[in-house]
Design an enzyme around this catalytic site. Structure first.
Site, PDB file in Angstrom:
ATOM      1  N   HIS A  72      13.607 -24.988   8.347  1.00 56.58           N
ATOM      2  CA  HIS A  72      12.647 -26.193   7.952  1.00 56.58           C
ATOM      3  C   HIS A  72      13.289 -26.860   6.821  1.00 56.58           C
ATOM      4  O   HIS A  72      13.245 -28.140   6.780  1.00 56.58           O
ATOM      5  CB  HIS A  72      11.382 -25.670   7.777  1.00 56.58           C
ATOM      6  CG  HIS A  72      10.186 -26.505   7.186  1.00 56.58           C
ATOM      7  ND1 HIS A  72       9.999 -26.722   5.925  1.00 56.58           N
ATOM      8  CD2 HIS A  72       9.755 -27.893   7.991  1.00 56.58           C
ATOM      9  CE1 HIS A  72       9.365 -27.889   5.985  1.00 56.58           C
ATOM     10  NE2 HIS A  72       9.020 -28.545   6.862  1.00 56.58           N
ATOM     11  N   GLU A  75      16.202 -29.043   8.217  1.00 53.30           N
ATOM     12  CA  GLU A  75      15.265 -30.375   8.842  1.00 53.30           C
ATOM     13  C   GLU A  75      15.321 -31.618   7.919  1.00 53.30           C
ATOM     14  O   GLU A  75      15.512 -32.655   8.142  1.00 53.30           O
ATOM     15  CB  GLU A  75      14.161 -29.907   9.513  1.00 53.30           C
ATOM     16  CG  GLU A  75      13.425 -31.087   9.914  1.00 53.30           C
ATOM     17  CD  GLU A  75      11.833 -31.139  10.048  1.00 53.30           C
ATOM     18  OE1 GLU A  75      11.108 -32.134   9.564  1.00 53.30           O
ATOM     19  OE2 GLU A  75      11.457 -29.908  10.256  1.00 53.30           O
ATOM     20  N   HIS A  76      14.809 -31.001   6.556  1.00 54.34           N
ATOM     21  CA  HIS A  76      14.556 -32.198   5.715  1.00 54.34           C
ATOM     22  C   HIS A  76      15.826 -32.664   5.039  1.00 54.34           C
ATOM     23  O   HIS A  76      16.101 -33.716   4.815  1.00 54.34           O
ATOM     24  CB  HIS A  76      13.732 -31.294   4.387  1.00 54.34           C
ATOM     25  CG  HIS A  76      12.329 -31.153   4.515  1.00 54.34           C
ATOM     26  ND1 HIS A  76      11.494 -31.794   3.537  1.00 54.34           N
ATOM     27  CD2 HIS A  76      11.531 -30.450   5.374  1.00 54.34           C
ATOM     28  CE1 HIS A  76      10.308 -31.722   4.175  1.00 54.34           C
ATOM     29  NE2 HIS A  76      10.245 -30.958   4.884  1.00 54.34           N
ATOM     30  N   GLU A 152       5.039 -28.819   0.002  1.00 53.80           N
ATOM     31  CA  GLU A 152       4.393 -29.043   1.432  1.00 53.80           C
ATOM     32  C   GLU A 152       3.822 -27.688   1.866  1.00 53.80           C
ATOM     33  O   GLU A 152       2.535 -27.643   2.520  1.00 53.80           O
ATOM     34  CB  GLU A 152       5.353 -29.148   2.254  1.00 53.80           C
ATOM     35  CG  GLU A 152       5.143 -29.386   3.752  1.00 53.80           C
ATOM     36  CD  GLU A 152       6.132 -29.761   4.688  1.00 53.80           C
ATOM     37  OE1 GLU A 152       6.163 -29.409   5.979  1.00 53.80           O
ATOM     38  OE2 GLU A 152       7.466 -29.854   4.234  1.00 53.80           O
TER      39      GLU A 152
END
Length: 447
Positions: A72, A75-76, A152
């Site tokens: 993840h 992905e950023h 997040e």
């Protein structure tokens, strides 16, 4: 993410019911580039726009032990630039050309998508192909983005009691398989991820032969093939494809229970999940039988849960069921409910267990099966009126070991599912030993 995962099985079942390629007069075309990258084209000429998606067959369950959250985080970081397009330029160029896009990560795949006017398709292909192999990262870009991911996690999980409960239920469900850890990662592991961790994951998984390109919209297969060969064709696989080897879950032999109390909870809730095979491990009829079972048990106002728990016995404020088999290794059959004021969790749970016991013992009826099948067919009109939904349907299927034919042919199997198919599925899957029950309670007030 969880809601998206739970919606997909319904979408797939609806797709099966309506026969979308035929209903929308669409011929889905698929081919491979010389470097192994799969390309899927879904023409939709209603507007001069296209949805462009690149799916990587890798996700959180492919992470190295101790590196939870790196898929993840990467992905950023994929938006942080290359030599040709430095940090921030990807989004700036996309917006300047009237487009929009984003990305998402799951346990099994990571996808990047853009929606643009048809004549901007070469542009987004060039941008996406560039970062497939030319990503450049520094500590100056990685460390602040790692902080963004940590925040997040605080907002979406740590500050959400339901999110914390779901996380603990997954950890209880999977004793060995990596589905037991959250996609966003554990806070203590994410906080230690480095630039090198991200680059190692990138190098291991972001290759053309490990990617699927899906283009839906105002295009022809011939147009997409020319553009794909121009932009993605020159990319070279830098290492042999690695087999996705994950720890196998031992056979479950005891029901598990997770109970959480939290001062932020205003009303109690209950849920349960049963471990099931993944879609690729079942026949289409078996998968559809479980989708229909979820609809019959908890799919709406005519479901057994609603009729019994809410209308007849006044036990539940809401209730429902879902089935999700669109993962690579395992699926889940889930139930949920919240008691009315003055009703205990135990009363709701007993009511649900009684309904399930009756289904297993006596089975469902032909009337219930026909109604549930018709409900899914009726819903297809709304679910399929979108390029994005069509692209995601095929992307999820292909990234989790299913095929285009599996998607397109499910309408034929849906009409053949019988009452006995549904009853057989209920008897096989509603085994408490393969379940985790979760209870979320308000914190008791001190006297």
């Amino acid at each position: 993410m969880r809601l998206f995962k739970r919606l997909l099985p319904v979408v797939f079942a609806v797709l099966a019911a309506a026969g979308p390629a035929r209903a929308l007069d669409i011929d889905v075309t698929s081919f491979k580039l010389a470097n192994g990258m799969q390309v899927v084209v879904i023409p939709d000429h209603r507007a001069p726009v296209v949805t462009h998606m690149v799916w990587y067959k890798t996700g959180a369950a492919d992470e190295t032990e101790g590196k939870a959250g790196v898929a993840h985080l990467l992905e950023h970081l994929m938006f942080k630039g290359t030599t040709k397009h430095p940090d921030g330029e990807f989004d700036r160029i996309l917006r300047a050309n009237g487009g929009n896009g984003n990305a998402f990560t799951t346990q099994d795949y990571t996808a990047y998508f853009q929606k643009v006017m048809k004549d901007r398709l070469p542009l987004v292909m060039e941008l996406e192909a560039d970062r497939m192999q030319n990503l450049e990262l520094t500590d100056e870009t990685v460390l602040p983005e790692r902080s963004v991911v940590l925040e997040e996690r605080r907002q979406r999980t740590d500050n959400e009691p339901a999110g914390l409960l779901n996380e603990q239920m997954d950890a209880a469900m999977y004793a060995a398989h990596p589905y037991g850890k959250p996609v966003i990662g554990w806070m203590n592991q994410v906080s230690k991820l480095t630039r090198q961790d991200a680059m190692d994951f990138y190098a291991a998984h972001y290759e053309p032969e490990n990617a699927i390109l899906i283009v839906a919209g105002d295009v022809t297969p011939e147009e997409v093939k020319i553009l794909a060969e121009r932009h993605y064709g020159p990319l070279v696989n830098k290492r042999p494809a690695s087999e996705r080897v994950r720890a196998e879950e031992p056979p479950p032999n005891a029901a598990r229970r997770v109970t959480m109390t939290d001062p932020r909870v205003s009303s109690p809730s209950w849920q349960r999940q049963y471990l099931t095979p993944a879609a690729r491990q079942m026949s289409q009829r078996e998968e559809l039988a479980l989708s229909l079972l979820a609809e019959i048990v908890g799919g709406g106002n005519q479901s057994r849960f609603h009729q019994t728990l809410s209308l007849d016995k006044k036990l539940a404020a809401y209730s429902g069921a879902w089935f999700d088999a669109d993962q690579l290794d395992y699926g889940g059959f889930g139930l949920y409910a919240s008691p009315n004021p003055g009703v205990s969790i135990e009363q709701v749970e007993s009511g649900i267990d009684a309904i399930l016991a009756e289904v297993v013992a006596k089975g469902v009826t032909q009337e219930e099966l026909d109604r549930s099948r018709n409900n899914m067919i009726a819903s297809s009109v709304y679910l399929l009126d979108s390029q994005d939904k069509l692209a995601r349907l095929f992307g999820v299927a292909l990234a989790t070991g299913q095929s285009i034919d599996d998607v397109l042919n499910w309408d034929k199997d849906l009409v053949t599912v019988t009452v006995e198919d549904v009853n057989k599925a209920a008897r096989a899957m509603l085994d408490r030993r393969a379940s985790v029950t979760g209870v979320l309670l308000p914190e008791a007030k001190s006297q």
